[in-house]
Design a protein around this motif. Structure first.
Motif, PDB file in Angstrom:
ATOM      1  N   ILE A 236      -7.095  79.770  99.897  1.00  0.00           N
ATOM      2  CA  ILE A 236      -6.481  79.356  98.635  1.00  0.00           C
ATOM      3  C   ILE A 236      -5.946  77.939  98.809  1.00  0.00           C
ATOM      4  N   PRO A 237      -6.350  76.994  97.965  1.00  0.00           N
ATOM      5  CA  PRO A 237      -5.821  75.631  98.081  1.00  0.00           C
ATOM      6  C   PRO A 237      -4.297  75.617  97.975  1.00  0.00           C
ATOM      7  N   HIS A 238      -3.664  74.720  98.737  1.00  0.00           N
ATOM      8  CA  HIS A 238      -2.196  74.702  98.772  1.00  0.00           C
ATOM      9  C   HIS A 238      -1.596  74.446  97.394  1.00  0.00           C
ATOM     10  N   GLY A 239      -2.245  73.611  96.584  1.00  0.00           N
ATOM     11  CA  GLY A 239      -1.728  73.385  95.245  1.00  0.00           C
ATOM     12  C   GLY A 239      -1.694  74.666  94.433  1.00  0.00           C
ATOM     13  N   ILE A 240      -2.746  75.458  94.582  1.00  0.00           N
ATOM     14  CA  ILE A 240      -2.817  76.728  93.844  1.00  0.00           C
ATOM     15  C   ILE A 240      -1.799  77.728  94.382  1.00  0.00           C
ATOM     16  N   THR A 241      -1.532  77.714  95.694  1.00  0.00           N
ATOM     17  CA  THR A 241      -0.501  78.642  96.197  1.00  0.00           C
ATOM     18  C   THR A 241       0.846  78.342  95.546  1.00  0.00           C
ATOM     19  N   SER A 242       1.138  77.057  95.301  1.00  0.00           N
ATOM     20  CA  SER A 242       2.395  76.729  94.626  1.00  0.00           C
ATOM     21  C   SER A 242       2.382  77.186  93.179  1.00  0.00           C
TER      22      SER A 242
END
Length: 382
Positions: free
Chosen positions: A276-282
């Motif tokens: 999961i891309p870090h931006g999406i985890t946020s």
């Protein structure tokens, strides 16, 4: 294309490692030669990702500037998402083969962290001084301001390197170079910056001036993200978002404050392991974590979060817990309005893994926060 005001260009320098941050549309043309002169780099390896290299002219722009100043060595573009360690090892070889003495990272957090790791492993191998990196970010994840690097091992686990020597020596924030960044990547990494700013409000030992920079970052992210989505060619909005990302995790002399909070911890456990891309985890975790803070945070931390409403020009609900919940709702609404709403099931995270993820994120199986974190993950599962 909107024309930004002249106040959105300038430079800044602070620590022994960070020699300068240059910002402004088109600034790469003058800033890169200046930083090479300040830092002393003679031959550069560009570290970037395959898509940026093959699908845009961004890397070629940087190559041309380096060639014009006889500082180009080679370009290495095998860096994948979450900086897999295999790519980093290949990068060390490319650095040596090029005879380089400096790295120019171009792209998001993965090339920036990979460049840190390449220089770290090169120093470990040679025993010489740490060589330096100039970071040219094209996303808003803000990896360029930290002294740590996150890598992914062969099993998908997160590896973290930490040293003040890893911080880039120069940073160039050129909004023109972000125009080719895919919309979802651009907007979601801005939520990563928002995650930094919000979690810095309750991070232990953060200096008070940084707290106020974080409030400014929160306000600007809420203001300019919708504008950037509505008009992706608006350079002023893009430049202000780059500066907001900088304010969200302002570089300091040493990393003597505590770790960021639960949203980041969950993001680290979800990102590399499940792709999961870090931006999406946020986008997934920040709003529910802030909502949870209304129930479990200290009064001091609740006050810090609730104060965000003033900077967002939002009225208080009349209660501290209500204000924290309102901030959570505003973050969730922003994610939805930007078209970034996501679920864990979309990324094929097994539901059976949620208790393990929660325990790893909290760091103590016996902590009463673990079952609450499991419930939080279940709320964003589908």
């Amino acid at each position: 294309m909107a024309t930004p005001s002249s106040s959105l260009s300038g430079s800044y320098a602070c620590t022994d490692t960070l020699k300068g941050v240059f910002y402004g549309p088109g600034s790469v043309k003058t800033a890169l030669p200046k930083l090479l002169d300040i830092i002393g780099g003679k031959k550069a390896l560009i570290v970037t990702g395959r898509s940026l290299y093959t699908k845009t002219d961004v890397v070629k722009t940087v190559e041309d500037i380096l060639k014009e100043h006889n500082a180009y060595g080679a370009t290495f573009y095998e860096i994948g998402e979450h900086s897999p360690i295999a790519g980093v090892k290949n990068g060390v070889k490319a650095f040596k083969d090029a005879g380089a003495d400096i790295i120019i990272s171009v792209g998001g957090g993965s090339p920036v962290d990979a460049a840190k790791a390449i220089l770290y492993f090169f120093q470990q191998e040679t025993g010489g001084p740490f060589l330096r990196q100039i970071a040219i970010p094209t996303t808003l994840s803000a990896a360029e301001y930290t002294i740590s690097a996150g890598l992914k091992d062969e099993q998908g686990n997160k590896i973290r390197l930490i040293s003040e020597e890893l911080a880039p020596a120069g940073i160039i924030l050129d909004a023109e170079l972000t125009l080719a960044t895919p919309e979802r990547l651009w907007l979601s990494t801005a939520l990563r910056a928002l995650d930094h700013a919000v979690e810095n409000l309750y991070r232990p030992f953060v200096p008070i001036p940084l707290t106020y920079l974080c409030y400014a970052a929160i306000a600007d992210l809420f203001t300019y993200l919708p504008k950037s989505k509505a008009n992706p060619q608006d350079l002023e909005a893009r430049q202000r978002l780059q500066i907001a990302s900088w304010m969200s995790i302002w570089p300091m002399k040493s990393d003597n404050h505590g770790p960021l909070g639960l949203s980041h911890s969950l993001g680290h456990k979800l990102g590399a392991k499940y792709g999961i891309p870090h931006g999406i985890t946020s986008c997934l975790t920040l709003a529910p974590v802030v909502g949870l803070k209304a129930e479990v945070a200290s009064q001091e931390d609740k006050k810090a979060l609730a104060a965000s409403l003033f900077y967002l020009r939002q009225e208080s609900t009349g209660s501290l817990d209500g204000d924290v919940r309102k901030l959570s709702t505003l973050i969730r609404q922003l994610v939805d309005d930007l078209g970034l709403k996501s679920t864990l099931s979309q990324y094929n995270v097994p539901k059976a893994d949620l208790p393990k993820i929660a325990a790893l994120a909290v760091g103590n199986d016996e902590d009463p926060l673990v079952p609450r974190t499991v419930a939080l993950l279940e709320s964003i599962y589908a």
